[in-house]
Design a protein around this motif. Structure first.
Motif, PDB file in Angstrom:
ATOM      1  N   HIS A 276       0.680  -1.124  -0.344  1.00 17.60           N
ATOM      2  CA  HIS A 276      -0.019   0.419   0.132  1.00 17.60           C
ATOM      3  C   HIS A 276       0.463   1.270   0.204  1.00 17.60           C
ATOM      4  O   HIS A 276       0.553   2.314   0.054  1.00 17.60           O
ATOM      5  CB  HIS A 276      -0.983   0.346   0.925  1.00 17.60           C
ATOM      6  CG  HIS A 276      -1.968  -1.212   1.091  1.00 17.60           C
ATOM      7  ND1 HIS A 276      -2.937  -1.793   2.405  1.00 17.60           N
ATOM      8  CD2 HIS A 276      -2.747  -1.222   0.530  1.00 17.60           C
ATOM      9  CE1 HIS A 276      -3.970  -2.351   1.596  1.00 17.60           C
ATOM     10  NE2 HIS A 276      -3.562  -1.738   0.695  1.00 17.60           N
ATOM     11  N   SER A 277       2.232   1.129   0.830  1.00 15.34           N
ATOM     12  CA  SER A 277       2.884   2.409   0.281  1.00 15.34           C
ATOM     13  C   SER A 277       3.673   3.255  -0.644  1.00 15.34           C
ATOM     14  O   SER A 277       4.059   2.773  -1.819  1.00 15.34           O
ATOM     15  CB  SER A 277       4.354   1.782   1.142  1.00 15.34           C
ATOM     16  OG  SER A 277       4.525   2.963   1.770  1.00 15.34           O
ATOM     17  N   PRO A 278       2.863   4.042  -1.409  1.00 14.61           N
ATOM     18  CA  PRO A 278       2.922   4.571  -2.719  1.00 14.61           C
ATOM     19  C   PRO A 278       4.675   4.784  -3.225  1.00 14.61           C
ATOM     20  O   PRO A 278       5.560   4.655  -3.803  1.00 14.61           O
ATOM     21  CB  PRO A 278       2.516   5.865  -2.702  1.00 14.61           C
ATOM     22  CG  PRO A 278       0.974   5.554  -1.170  1.00 14.61           C
ATOM     23  CD  PRO A 278       1.975   4.470  -0.509  1.00 14.61           C
ATOM     24  N   ASP A 279       5.648   5.543  -1.645  1.00 15.25           N
ATOM     25  CA  ASP A 279       6.902   5.346  -2.428  1.00 15.25           C
ATOM     26  C   ASP A 279       8.016   5.051  -2.097  1.00 15.25           C
ATOM     27  O   ASP A 279       8.446   4.360  -3.235  1.00 15.25           O
ATOM     28  CB  ASP A 279       7.207   6.724  -0.986  1.00 15.25           C
ATOM     29  CG  ASP A 279       6.611   7.913  -0.733  1.00 15.25           C
ATOM     30  OD1 ASP A 279       6.492   8.152  -2.125  1.00 15.25           O
ATOM     31  OD2 ASP A 279       7.277   9.099  -0.205  1.00 15.25           O
ATOM     32  N   LEU A 280       7.057   3.543  -1.543  1.00 16.00           N
ATOM     33  CA  LEU A 280       8.426   2.620  -1.950  1.00 16.00           C
ATOM     34  C   LEU A 280       7.851   1.638  -3.104  1.00 16.00           C
ATOM     35  O   LEU A 280       8.672   1.765  -3.794  1.00 16.00           O
ATOM     36  CB  LEU A 280       7.656   1.401  -0.433  1.00 16.00           C
ATOM     37  CG  LEU A 280       8.375  -0.315  -0.926  1.00 16.00           C
ATOM     38  CD1 LEU A 280       9.856   0.644  -0.795  1.00 16.00           C
ATOM     39  CD2 LEU A 280       7.534  -1.284   0.449  1.00 16.00           C
ATOM     40  N   MET A 281       6.900   1.657  -3.742  1.00 15.00           N
ATOM     41  CA  MET A 281       5.986   0.935  -4.691  1.00 15.00           C
ATOM     42  C   MET A 281       6.941   1.530  -6.171  1.00 15.00           C
ATOM     43  O   MET A 281       7.221   1.244  -6.873  1.00 15.00           O
ATOM     44  CB  MET A 281       5.022   0.621  -5.144  1.00 15.00           C
ATOM     45  CG  MET A 281       4.363  -0.100  -3.610  1.00 15.00           C
ATOM     46  SD  MET A 281       5.008  -2.086  -3.431  1.00 15.00           S
ATOM     47  CE  MET A 281       4.421  -2.086  -4.697  1.00 15.00           C
TER      48      MET A 281
ATOM     49  N   PRO B 134      11.277   9.923   2.044  1.00 13.46           N
ATOM     50  CA  PRO B 134      11.755  10.916   3.306  1.00 13.46           C
ATOM     51  C   PRO B 134      11.471  10.048   4.854  1.00 13.46           C
ATOM     52  O   PRO B 134      11.422  10.074   5.514  1.00 13.46           O
ATOM     53  CB  PRO B 134      10.474  11.992   3.895  1.00 13.46           C
ATOM     54  CG  PRO B 134       9.500  11.491   2.941  1.00 13.46           C
ATOM     55  CD  PRO B 134      10.395  11.008   1.587  1.00 13.46           C
ATOM     56  N   ASP B 135      10.761   8.640   4.163  1.00 12.64           N
ATOM     57  CA  ASP B 135      10.252   7.728   5.095  1.00 12.64           C
ATOM     58  C   ASP B 135      11.221   6.672   5.518  1.00 12.64           C
ATOM     59  O   ASP B 135      10.723   5.541   6.107  1.00 12.64           O
ATOM     60  CB  ASP B 135       8.510   7.362   4.975  1.00 12.64           C
ATOM     61  CG  ASP B 135       8.077   8.947   5.164  1.00 12.64           C
ATOM     62  OD1 ASP B 135       7.425   9.538   6.251  1.00 12.64           O
ATOM     63  OD2 ASP B 135       7.369   9.023   4.201  1.00 12.64           O
TER      64      ASP B 135
ATOM     65  N   ALA C 187       6.640   5.087   6.081  1.00 14.46           N
ATOM     66  CA  ALA C 187       5.340   6.065   5.751  1.00 14.46           C
ATOM     67  C   ALA C 187       4.041   5.350   6.638  1.00 14.46           C
ATOM     68  O   ALA C 187       3.683   6.466   6.851  1.00 14.46           O
ATOM     69  CB  ALA C 187       5.644   5.680   4.198  1.00 14.46           C
ATOM     70  N   PRO C 188       3.913   4.060   6.087  1.00 12.85           N
ATOM     71  CA  PRO C 188       2.325   4.213   6.636  1.00 12.85           C
ATOM     72  C   PRO C 188       1.679   4.426   8.246  1.00 12.85           C
ATOM     73  O   PRO C 188       2.898   4.329   8.893  1.00 12.85           O
ATOM     74  CB  PRO C 188       2.531   2.438   7.241  1.00 12.85           C
ATOM     75  CG  PRO C 188       3.883   2.264   5.630  1.00 12.85           C
ATOM     76  CD  PRO C 188       4.215   2.558   5.980  1.00 12.85           C
ATOM     77  N   THR C 189       0.611   4.544   7.920  1.00 14.07           N
ATOM     78  CA  THR C 189       0.654   5.480   9.689  1.00 14.07           C
ATOM     79  C   THR C 189       0.945   4.687  11.059  1.00 14.07           C
ATOM     80  O   THR C 189       0.977   4.827  11.902  1.00 14.07           O
ATOM     81  CB  THR C 189      -0.453   6.038   9.983  1.00 14.07           C
ATOM     82  OG1 THR C 189      -0.509   7.138   8.557  1.00 14.07           O
ATOM     83  CG2 THR C 189      -1.350   6.888  11.003  1.00 14.07           C
TER      84      THR C 189
END
Length: 574
Positions: A19-24, A171-172, A194-196
């Motif tokens: 689900h993590s947009p930056d990672l993917m 940044p995460d 990044a995920p909350t």
């Protein structure tokens, strides 16, 4: 493409790493989209539909709608579905599917055994743990070491090789290092924070040269501390993959969280009707780890199962193999060589391939004023291209930040001269070309893998040249050819990709058009050595049971000479 509000919406509701947009997006090079509560990633000719809904239960109808919307928008040629279960409507429309399970660690229940903690404490006596947001040359060296030793699937290799870019751009991202008291890197983890509600373990790696028992366990405990400190509820530890990884995760208290299924469909570039494909029309990526990260190396997606730059050489009862090799390549043929070489008595190579030979090459190619002549011949534009390719990341950013032309030119010249200094032109060229390829994932060596495999199988190894003869041949590479090729550095990547495709297809007729005017395709390397190789290999192939493995550039000349000598030469596997 998602906006900032949609990104926050996704991260607040995320519960798996994919689900993590930056990672993917950073790893795959694609973009993230949001369709009806489902996250979709797309790139050049491909799309991944993440079938884990952000809200509500998994809904087959809703997932099918997300797929239809994604296809209408992107018309992907390759479509992957990742979900807790494949909807019934898709099951007759997929090539193949894989299943696994997600593992997660509930941080509120983390209570490792005293035995485990004693091992961690012993490791802490010898190692220092650091949290950082950067990866350096030692991380990259350890990654290359890992890939060469483990020989993972290309997509896993792509994930590891994408980590420096992910860490730099996100940044995460968080890197955990375990180092010896002397500062040597023993192991590292990369996390996505990044995920909350949770943290993700992305990759981990340990050194095979720095002995540090339980370094990975020490980093696991540090990972828990980092996640707790950031207010996370759990850590997504990814998939089970195999028994060894499952044991490592469960010994720390990880439990199965969700089922995982992945399927792949190969489609024409037109509206998606999800009609059944003919058998064998697509290939499932049998990768591990974050399997939904698709497209890291899209040109390698249709990977060949076998080494195809191969010929059968026969005369009477004498049967042999002839193969073309490359010293740097983007995939491994280790498994193919284990099968092919098991049936031969001896393996012939151009020359020695050990570290001592490489040391002699570096020594003979090094001179005190070696780079000055080459630097002087390179134009301003070429020096700038070289500087932008090989500058350290921070300095590269500074160069692009709009410095005054005189300052920028001075910095670029210093970087370029540093790449050439102390080396003869041919060594400077090979050094830059090899580093260029390795930065792009070309960490395998076709000839070295064959050499190591032959040794493990106990085969007789024949070297057709001495290292001194090889160095003499490299000394003859034309200076003007090196200058010309360096001037086309902005086309190297396209040439390398085309070369890779043709090598993997065994396309000897067209492979030489891929690396146009490559400096070592010259008289001293090819034309003078072909007759020497043929003369020296002939007594061995007359016995039969030989595998002759030479650089691909030698194949046309050797095949022609074999034909003239009455040998039958037939392609194998194509």
């Amino acid at each position: 493409m998602i906006d900032a509000g949609q990104r926050r919406y996704i991260l607040d509701r995320a519960y798996v790493s994919e689900h993590s947009p930056d990672l993917m997006t950073i790893v795959s090079g694609g973009e993230a989209h949001l369709y009806g509560g489902y996250v979709v990633y797309s790139g050049d000719g491909w799309a991944v539909v993440n079938g884990y809904p952000l809200e509500g239960p998994s809904d087959g109808e809703g997932l099918e709608e997300a797929v239809e919307r994604a296809n209408a928008r992107f018309s992907p040629r390759y479509l992957w579905l990742v979900a807790p279960g494949i909807p019934a409507g898709f099951r007759k429309r997929i090539c193949e599917r894989e299943t696994d399970e997600y593992y997660r660690l509930d941080l509120s229940e983390f209570d490792p055994s005293r035995r485990l903690m004693r091992e961690v404490e012993r490791a802490a006596e010898r190692l220092v743990v650091e949290r950082t947001r950067a990866m350096g040359p030692d991380h990259e060296s350890m990654t290359v070491e890992f890939i060469r030793h483990v020989d993972p699937h290309e997509r896993v290799s792509g994930l590891y090789q994408a980590m420096p870019d992910f860490v730099r751009r996100s940044p995460d991202a968080l890197v955990l290092d375990a180092r010896t008291r002397e500062g040597r890197l023993a192991a590292f983890y990369v996390m996505d924070m990044a995920p909350t509600g949770f943290a993700s373990y992305v990759v981990g790696c340990h050194s095979r040269t720095v002995r540090a028992p339980h370094a990975s366990d020490l980093l696991f405990v540090e990972m828990v501390a980092a996640a707790r400190g950031a207010g996370k509820r759990y850590i997504d530890l990814g998939l089970g993959v195999h028994d060894g990884i499952r044991r490592f995760k469960t010994k720390w208290g990880a439990e199965i969280f969700l089922p995982y299924e992945m399927c792949e469909i190969e489609l024409p570039r037109r509206a998606l009707s999800l009609r059944p494909l003919s058998p064998g029309s697509g290939a499932v990526a049998k990768n591990t780890g974050l399997r939904a990260i698709i497209g890291s190396f899209p040109f390698l997606r249709r990977r060949g199962a076998e080494y195809k730059m191969l010929w059968e050489v026969r005369k009477g009862e004498a049967l042999n193999l002839l193969g073309g090799t490359a010293h740097f390549f983007c995939r491994s043929y280790r498994r193919s060589f284990e099968r092919l070489l098991s049936g031969v008595d001896r393996v012939l190579f151009e020359g020695p391939l050990g570290e001592e030979s490489m040391r002699l090459v570096r020594e003979r190619g090094s001179v005190s004023e070696g780079g000055s002549r080459l630097f002087a011949e390179l134009g301003r534009e070429t020096r700038s291209k070289i500087a932008h390719e090989f500058a350290p990341r921070g300095l590269r950013t500074a160069i692009r930040a709009g410095l005054p032309p005189g300052v920028r030119d001075s910095i670029e010249d210093e970087i370029c001269h540093g790449r050439l200094d102390g080396m003869k032109p041919w060594l400077a060229f090979f050094s830059m070309w090899s580093e260029f390829l390795m930065k792009r994932g070309w960490v395998y060596s076709v000839d070295l893998e064959a050499y190591e495999t032959a040794g493990r199988l106990g085969k007789e190894i024949i070297q057709l040249e001495l290292i001194e003869e090889q160095i003499e041949a490299m000394e003859g590479i034309p200076f003007d050819g090196i200058v010309e090729f360096l001037g086309r550095i902005d086309r190297w990547e396209a040439m390398a990709r085309l070369h890779a495709r043709r090598f993997m297809a065994g396309d000897i007729d067209r492979i030489f058009g891929a690396l146009t005017n490559f400096p070592s395709r010259c008289e001293s390397i090819i034309d003078r050595r072909d007759p020497v190789f043929f003369e020296r290999m002939t007594p061995f192939i007359e016995k039969g049971g030989s595998a002759v493995l030479l650089g691909t550039g030698h194949m046309p000349g050797i095949i022609r000479r074999l034909g003239e000598a009455g040998w039958s030469v037939r392609p194998v596997g194509r």
